[in-house]
Design a protein around this motif. Structure first.
Motif, short mmCIF file in Angstrom:
data_model
loop_
_atom_site.label_atom_id
_atom_site.label_comp_id
_atom_site.label_asym_id
_atom_site.label_seq_id
_atom_site.Cartn_x
_atom_site.Cartn_y
_atom_site.Cartn_z
N GLN A 1 51.76 31.74 50.69
CA GLN A 1 50.35 32.45 50.80
C GLN A 1 49.06 31.28 50.90
O GLN A 1 49.22 30.15 50.34
CB GLN A 1 49.83 33.35 49.44
CG GLN A 1 49.93 32.70 48.09
CD GLN A 1 50.11 33.68 47.23
OE1 GLN A 1 50.42 34.60 46.93
NE2 GLN A 1 49.32 33.11 45.89
N HIS B 1 46.55 37.61 51.04
CA HIS B 1 45.37 38.24 50.79
C HIS B 1 45.36 39.46 51.67
O HIS B 1 45.96 39.74 52.62
CB HIS B 1 43.95 37.37 51.05
CG HIS B 1 44.16 35.92 50.32
ND1 HIS B 1 43.61 35.88 49.21
CD2 HIS B 1 44.56 34.64 50.87
CE1 HIS B 1 43.53 34.64 48.78
NE2 HIS B 1 44.42 33.87 49.76
N PRO C 1 35.34 36.43 53.56
CA PRO C 1 36.03 36.72 52.35
C PRO C 1 35.16 37.47 51.28
O PRO C 1 33.87 36.73 51.12
CB PRO C 1 36.20 35.29 52.04
CG PRO C 1 35.55 34.35 52.42
CD PRO C 1 34.90 34.95 53.76
N SER D 1 41.51 39.97 46.63
CA SER D 1 40.91 39.13 47.61
C SER D 1 40.92 39.90 48.86
O SER D 1 42.08 39.93 49.50
CB SER D 1 41.21 37.59 47.82
OG SER D 1 42.72 37.66 47.62
N TRP E 1 35.68 39.11 47.16
CA TRP E 1 36.25 39.39 46.28
C TRP E 1 35.97 40.80 45.87
O TRP E 1 34.77 41.10 45.69
CB TRP E 1 36.10 38.53 44.80
CG TRP E 1 36.92 37.19 45.31
CD1 TRP E 1 36.51 35.78 45.37
CD2 TRP E 1 38.37 37.18 44.67
NE1 TRP E 1 37.54 35.05 45.58
CE2 TRP E 1 38.63 35.82 45.17
CE3 TRP E 1 39.41 37.89 44.30
CZ2 TRP E 1 39.79 35.04 45.07
CZ3 TRP E 1 40.61 37.39 44.13
CH2 TRP E 1 40.80 35.91 44.47
N GLU F 1 40.45 32.69 42.34
CA GLU F 1 40.41 33.81 41.54
C GLU F 1 39.80 33.49 40.37
O GLU F 1 39.22 34.43 39.66
CB GLU F 1 41.79 34.35 41.25
CG GLU F 1 41.83 35.50 40.52
CD GLU F 1 43.24 36.29 40.57
OE1 GLU F 1 43.56 37.20 39.53
OE2 GLU F 1 44.09 35.93 41.20
#
Length: 438
Positions: free
Chosen positions: A73, A304, A361, A212, A363, A180
């Motif tokens: 990942q 993600h 991106p 994410s 979160w 994270e």
């Protein structure tokens, strides 16, 4: 398939009016003006083959680790692919090259022609596939294109969306910079600062979902010239006497007709291309450093979540155009000058209009409280936080009660000590006069 009407371009050979004012627009972030020129629309170079394992039957891809067979990942801290099982790192094979904009009219013309003869992959409803690692069923809901198997946590990507001929390809991606741990620290600080949030909401670590997610965006470049007609207002004061003979001053305005032309260049005006109930909240995460985008590779998405667009570049254009037109009007007002401005007409010509399709991106914290979801968003590049939280009726009631008690206490103290002080002064005065009489 319909879309927004594209703005007209300047007729060939029509020169701009002399004395035009050129303005570079910095979208939603303030700061210094962006002096970059709009990108020259070019075709993207073909990507080299990646290391993904393609599952033809399910039209999905995974990234098996060459060392232990686990699943790679994208690791935010190292900006590489990493196996969480054995810790093996692998370099991103895709070249890091700048993202160039595409001509909007040309791209949409080609897309509409393909859509008339080719059906694209379904990006609404539920798309179920079989996980090639454990055999469990994984659902891709709506425009979701990357997720994890709910049974074995294998990162899985739909391979039939981003390269589909009847859809606009992804031009670039700005990979996550905030990992994270740091994202949780930012949201913890944000949640702790919500004084009137219920205590249960602040226990989000036990009751919340944290993920994410790469969201689909279109960013727009434009070169515009605008001819305007209006009036410039110059304020002056007049003094007069009213009916009572008092002197009064009033401000009046003298208006003078004006006309002229201004030029604006817009670079990377972002529009969220996903249908979302929290669009305004996500808007506050701007600005986005789109200039840091690199050529898209699905390797950056491995591990993600990711979404493809719900509205294409033509359908998303009105939101960007509205923002641009607002900036054009502000430019015209600055050009008119004076103390006040009136704008009677604006006639804008769009000399060029280009776009980029990029993944950005975010979160996402989701907390279910009293059967209602509350979302908190963190910009995965800058750390900007925006969200919604519930209000605790008990805490608000306690705060109101305490405020009332404080006010009552102040009044009681004033009545008691304030009157006593006044009486003491009166007694002293009487005593003084009494002594004087003696």
């Amino acid at each position: 398939m319909g879309g927004a009407q594209l703005p007209p371009q300047r007729p060939v050979g029509q020169p701009p009016v002399a004395g035009a004012v050129a303005v570079n627009f910095v979208p939603s972030g303030g700061g210094a003006a962006d002096t970059r020129q709009p990108d020259v629309p070019v075709k993207q170079p073909p990507l080299p083959p990646d290391r993904a394992m393609l599952h033809r039957t399910e039209q999905t891809r995974t990234y098996p680790c060459s060392a232990c067979g686990g699943q790679l990942q994208f690791d935010i801290a190292s900006q590489k692919l990493r196996c969480p099982n054995c810790g093996n790192y692998s370099e991103i094979e895709a070249p890091r090259t700048p993202v160039m904009a595409r001509d909007l009219r040309e791209a949409m013309g080609e897309l509409r022609a393909l859509q008339s003869t080719t059906s694209g992959p379904e990006v609404t409803g539920n798309h179920e596939i079989k996980c090639q690692s454990c055999g469990g069923t994984t659902s891709f809901v709506g425009s979701l294109t990357a997720t994890r198997c709910p049974y074995c946590a294998t990162p899985i990507q739909r391979d039939d969306v981003h390269n589909a001929p009847a859809r606009l390809p992804v031009d670039g991606v700005v990979p996550f910079r905030i990992d994270e741990k740091n994202a949780r620290s930012l949201v913890e600080k944000w949640v702790s600062g919500r004084w009137f949030a219920p205590s249960e909401f602040k226990k989000y670590k036990r009751m919340g979902s944290f993920a994410s997610v790469y969201h689909a965006y279109f960013t727009y470049n434009a070169d515009t010239h605008t001819y305007y007609q209006g009036e410039q207002g110059i304020e002056y004061t007049e003094t007069y006497r009213d009916s009572d003979g008092d002197e009064q001053t009033v401000t009046r305005v003298r208006w003078y007709p004006v006309q002229g032309e201004v030029a604006n260049q817009f670079v990377d005006v972002p529009v969220l291309a996903n249908e979302h109930t929290d669009r305004e909240r996500i808007k506050t995460l701007e600005p986005w450093p789109v200039e840091d985008a690199t050529t898209y590779s699905p390797e950056y998405v491995a591990g993600h979540l990711a979404r493809t667009y719900d509205r294409d570049a033509e359908e998303s254009l009105p939101e960007a155009r509205s923002e641009m037109e607002g900036e054009i009007e502000r430019t015209v007002r600055r050009d008119i000058g004076g103390d006040q401005q009136r704008i009677h007409s604006l006639n804008s010509t769009w000399n060029s209009l280009a776009y980029k399709h990029v993944l950005l991106p975010i979160w996402l914290l989701t907390v279910i409280y009293m059967d209602r979801p509350f979302n908190v968003y963190i910009n995965g590049l800058t750390g900007e936080v925006s969200g919604e939280r519930p209000w605790s009726k008990i805490k608000i009631a306690i705060a109101v009660t305490l405020a009332i008690l404080v006010v009552v206490a102040i009044i009681v103290l004033y009545m008691k000590f304030g009157h006593h002080s006044t009486g003491h002064g009166s007694t002293t005065t009487v005593h003084h006069h009494s002594t004087h009489r003696r």
